[in-house]
Design a protein around this motif. Structure first.
Motif, PDB file in Angstrom:
ATOM      1  N   MET A   1       1.022  -4.696   9.493  1.00  0.00           N
ATOM      2  CA  MET A   1       1.269  -3.181   9.175  1.00  0.00           C
ATOM      3  C   MET A   1       2.940  -2.652   8.797  1.00  0.00           C
ATOM      4  O   MET A   1       3.408  -3.032   7.536  1.00  0.00           O
ATOM      5  N   ASN A   2       3.687  -2.732  10.223  1.00  0.00           N
ATOM      6  CA  ASN A   2       5.118  -2.228   9.998  1.00  0.00           C
ATOM      7  C   ASN A   2       5.612  -3.921   9.428  1.00  0.00           C
ATOM      8  O   ASN A   2       6.808  -3.080   9.110  1.00  0.00           O
ATOM      9  N   THR A   3       5.017  -4.248   9.828  1.00  0.00           N
ATOM     10  CA  THR A   3       6.607  -5.448   9.454  1.00  0.00           C
ATOM     11  C   THR A   3       5.965  -5.330   8.257  1.00  0.00           C
ATOM     12  O   THR A   3       7.645  -6.044   7.572  1.00  0.00           O
ATOM     13  N   ALA A   4       4.907  -4.969   7.524  1.00  0.00           N
ATOM     14  CA  ALA A   4       5.116  -5.415   5.950  1.00  0.00           C
ATOM     15  C   ALA A   4       6.390  -5.175   5.380  1.00  0.00           C
ATOM     16  O   ALA A   4       7.015  -5.239   4.247  1.00  0.00           O
ATOM     17  N   ALA A   5       5.814  -3.004   5.881  1.00  0.00           N
ATOM     18  CA  ALA A   5       7.313  -2.120   5.518  1.00  0.00           C
ATOM     19  C   ALA A   5       8.562  -3.106   5.934  1.00  0.00           C
ATOM     20  O   ALA A   5       8.996  -2.543   4.936  1.00  0.00           O
ATOM     21  N   ALA A   6       8.579  -3.720   6.883  1.00  0.00           N
ATOM     22  CA  ALA A   6      10.294  -3.964   7.410  1.00  0.00           C
ATOM     23  C   ALA A   6      10.788  -5.107   6.151  1.00  0.00           C
ATOM     24  O   ALA A   6      11.826  -5.716   5.801  1.00  0.00           O
ATOM     25  N   SER A   7       9.337  -5.814   5.653  1.00  0.00           N
ATOM     26  CA  SER A   7      10.112  -6.809   4.618  1.00  0.00           C
ATOM     27  C   SER A   7      11.193  -5.971   3.059  1.00  0.00           C
ATOM     28  O   SER A   7      12.088  -6.635   2.523  1.00  0.00           O
ATOM     29  N   THR A   8      11.064  -4.548   3.425  1.00  0.00           N
ATOM     30  CA  THR A   8      12.277  -3.903   2.499  1.00  0.00           C
ATOM     31  C   THR A   8      13.185  -4.397   2.668  1.00  0.00           C
ATOM     32  O   THR A   8      14.436  -4.179   1.937  1.00  0.00           O
ATOM     33  N   GLY A   9      13.489  -4.425   4.455  1.00  0.00           N
ATOM     34  CA  GLY A   9      14.931  -4.233   4.266  1.00  0.00           C
ATOM     35  C   GLY A   9      15.689  -3.614   4.693  1.00  0.00           C
ATOM     36  O   GLY A   9      17.172  -3.756   4.330  1.00  0.00           O
ATOM     37  N   ALA A 239      -7.686  -0.755  13.634  1.00  0.00           N
ATOM     38  CA  ALA A 239      -7.309   0.740  14.867  1.00  0.00           C
ATOM     39  C   ALA A 239      -6.554   1.904  14.007  1.00  0.00           C
ATOM     40  O   ALA A 239      -6.412   3.176  14.239  1.00  0.00           O
ATOM     41  N   PHE A 240      -5.982   1.193  13.432  1.00  0.00           N
ATOM     42  CA  PHE A 240      -4.843   2.214  12.818  1.00  0.00           C
ATOM     43  C   PHE A 240      -5.400   3.418  12.280  1.00  0.00           C
ATOM     44  O   PHE A 240      -5.251   4.271  11.965  1.00  0.00           O
ATOM     45  N   ILE A 241      -6.432   2.526  10.991  1.00  0.00           N
ATOM     46  CA  ILE A 241      -7.465   3.165  10.201  1.00  0.00           C
ATOM     47  C   ILE A 241      -8.018   4.080  10.994  1.00  0.00           C
ATOM     48  O   ILE A 241      -7.947   5.628  10.053  1.00  0.00           O
ATOM     49  N   ALA A 242      -8.517   3.922  11.876  1.00  0.00           N
ATOM     50  CA  ALA A 242      -9.203   4.917  12.621  1.00  0.00           C
ATOM     51  C   ALA A 242      -8.809   5.791  13.353  1.00  0.00           C
ATOM     52  O   ALA A 242      -8.895   6.830  13.658  1.00  0.00           O
ATOM     53  N   LEU A 243      -7.259   5.727  13.785  1.00  0.00           N
ATOM     54  CA  LEU A 243      -6.125   6.841  14.140  1.00  0.00           C
ATOM     55  C   LEU A 243      -5.669   7.607  13.360  1.00  0.00           C
ATOM     56  O   LEU A 243      -6.218   9.185  13.162  1.00  0.00           O
ATOM     57  N   VAL A 244      -5.347   6.871  11.796  1.00  0.00           N
ATOM     58  CA  VAL A 244      -5.312   8.446  10.828  1.00  0.00           C
ATOM     59  C   VAL A 244      -6.544   8.609  10.120  1.00  0.00           C
ATOM     60  O   VAL A 244      -6.462  10.192  10.154  1.00  0.00           O
ATOM     61  N   PHE A 372      -7.378   8.274   4.056  1.00  0.00           N
ATOM     62  CA  PHE A 372      -8.625   7.926   5.325  1.00  0.00           C
ATOM     63  C   PHE A 372      -7.478   9.598   5.904  1.00  0.00           C
ATOM     64  O   PHE A 372      -9.332  10.010   6.559  1.00  0.00           O
ATOM     65  N   ALA A 373      -6.901  10.458   6.025  1.00  0.00           N
ATOM     66  CA  ALA A 373      -6.725  11.309   6.709  1.00  0.00           C
ATOM     67  C   ALA A 373      -7.647  12.490   6.174  1.00  0.00           C
ATOM     68  O   ALA A 373      -7.709  13.299   6.852  1.00  0.00           O
ATOM     69  N   LEU A 374      -7.897  12.482   5.071  1.00  0.00           N
ATOM     70  CA  LEU A 374      -8.590  13.616   4.452  1.00  0.00           C
ATOM     71  C   LEU A 374      -9.812  13.324   4.782  1.00  0.00           C
ATOM     72  O   LEU A 374     -10.154  14.632   4.332  1.00  0.00           O
TER      73      LEU A 374
END
Length: 426
Positions: A1-9, A239-244, A372-374
């Motif tokens: 998930m974070n690797t996708a965000a990293a693609s923004t450069g 797992a991240f979605i469950a954590l959120v 998800f958080a709400l």
């Protein structure tokens, strides 16, 4: 998930943000003002609506059921791709949508003011759903704006600035509605709130536009399928979605029926507005600032662990208040400590969501993750009201502490994955 965000450069700046960045930076001031616009309508359909219904003779169960008017907050991800794909022809990619929804909110609140819950609850529910829908759409654009404009090492401070504006504005709206309603009635209270909502357009006009190194998605399908694939494509996605979802569930449950609880304990609407809500907001602002600054040093993982334990333990003070009844010193301690801890937990939660987003699709991804958080906050209204009526407020707050434990356990189990979110982007 974070690797996708990293693609923004985006690169992480070498220097960490300093305290004065919150107030000195036009970016942070804009985030704070837009956070205020986001928080302003929220309490109109929560605290103010709950007090209005309580005045009309509605039971806690009815109030809990009507809390489901807030469900559009959970489903805002369904229309968030539209905001990613179709910028309006004014005020840039995000601010055009913000301004439009602010005007729509002002109109919906004005219509809301003309209703009477003693006659029928149906028009009340319809107007409340409209307010929540426009508010949720405003949140989509504001959350995307904040995610787009903040650099990775500014997440904690950006979340703090947003929280500062959100909490202050939410309290002012709620406090104003309750005090004016106590002396002049609900209609003038809501009509004035509608005018203030429209005035937030000025702040939107003055907010700086983020720099975008990419174009909007080419199709509506791309603005939905690609970001969804990125969010769900990693092994730790579920797992991240469950954590959120779980991280704030105990805190959300504890505050779900805050106004009816305080009224049942013995506090008047004016006391709730002037004393309780002032403490609520001041403590939340302190917690937001402390949380944002502490995150710079603690990092995401340690912040989630420390803030999570604090927000769970603080609910026990409401348990003590439920047992003792109306007690000003205990009330001050309960509201202050709980909201400092809860605001710090919220900073960590917002930073987590921002870390998981790709700025190309931040409207959709942030809307989905925040939905998800709400989920606990807006789905637990019915059970919360039932539990308060059947088991009493003391047991209600014991349950709120128990509900916080699974989220804390998951933070510990996912500690290595959470540490990776704090790594500099390539």
């Amino acid at each position: 998930m974070n690797t996708a965000a990293a693609s923004t450069g985006q690169a992480t700046p070498a220097e960490k943000p300093r305290w004065r960045d919150i107030l000195a930076s036009p970016k942070m001031v804009a985030i704070m003002v837009l956070g205020a616009a986001s928080g302003f309508p929220n309490q109109i359909t929560e605290s103010a609506l709950q007090a209005w219904l309580k005045d009309s003779g509605a039971s806690n169960t009815t109030i809990g059921v009507l809390s489901y008017v807030a469900l559009p907050y959970l489903f805002k991800f369904l229309w968030a791709p539209v905001i990613d794909r179709y910028p309006l022809p004014w005020l840039g990619r995000r601010r055009g949508w913000v301004a439009l929804t602010q005007l729509a909110l002002a109109a919906a609140i004005a219509v809301f003011a003309l209703q009477n819950p003693a006659v029928s609850l149906t028009p009340i529910a319809i107007c409340a759903v409209a307010i929540v829908f426009f508010s949720a759409t405003q949140d989509i654009a504001i959350d995307a704006y904040r995610t787009d404009v903040a650099q990775p090492n500014e997440r904690g401070l950006a979340a703090a600035a947003n929280n500062l504006g959100y909490r202050t504005s939410a309290w002012l709206a709620s406090a104003f509605a309750l005090v004016v309603a106590d002396f002049f009635g609900w209609e003038p209270a809501f009509l004035i709130l509608a005018a203030v909502m429209a005035a937030f357009c000025i702040g939107t006009l003055l907010a700086p536009e983020p720099h975008y190194a990419h174009q909007p998605p080419r199709t509506l399908t791309e603005s939905f399928v690609v970001p969804l694939r990125e969010l769900l494509g990693s092994p730790s996605a579920i797992a991240f979605i469950a954590l959120v979802i779980l991280f704030k569930v105990g805190d959300a449950f504890a505050l779900r029926l805050f106004t009816p609880f305080m009224m049942d304990v013995g506090f008047s609407k004016t006391e709730i507005a002037v004393v309780l809500k002032a403490l609520f907001t001041a403590s939340a602002v302190i917690g937001a600032i402390l949380g944002g600054v502490a995150m710079v040093r603690l990092g995401l993982l340690n912040s989630m662990l420390i803030f999570g334990v604090a927000q769970a333990a603080s609910n026990l003070l409401y348990y003590a208040l439920a047992l003792t009844g109306k007690n000003y010193p205990l009330m001050v301690a309960a509201v202050s400590i709980d909201n400092i801890a809860g605001a710090m937990g919220n900073i960590a939660s917002v930073a987590l969501i921002m870390a998981l987003c790709d700025t190309r699709y931040s409207a959709f991804q942030y809307a989905l993750l925040s939905a998800f958080a709400l989920t606990p906050r807006y789905l637990l209204g019915g059970p919360a009201g039932w539990l308060a009526d059947k088991a009493g407020w003391d047991m209600y707050y014991v349950v709120s502490v128990v509900l916080a434990l699974p989220g804390l356990l998951l933070v510990w189990l996912m500690r290595e994955q959470i540490k990776q979110l704090d790594q500099p982007r390539g």
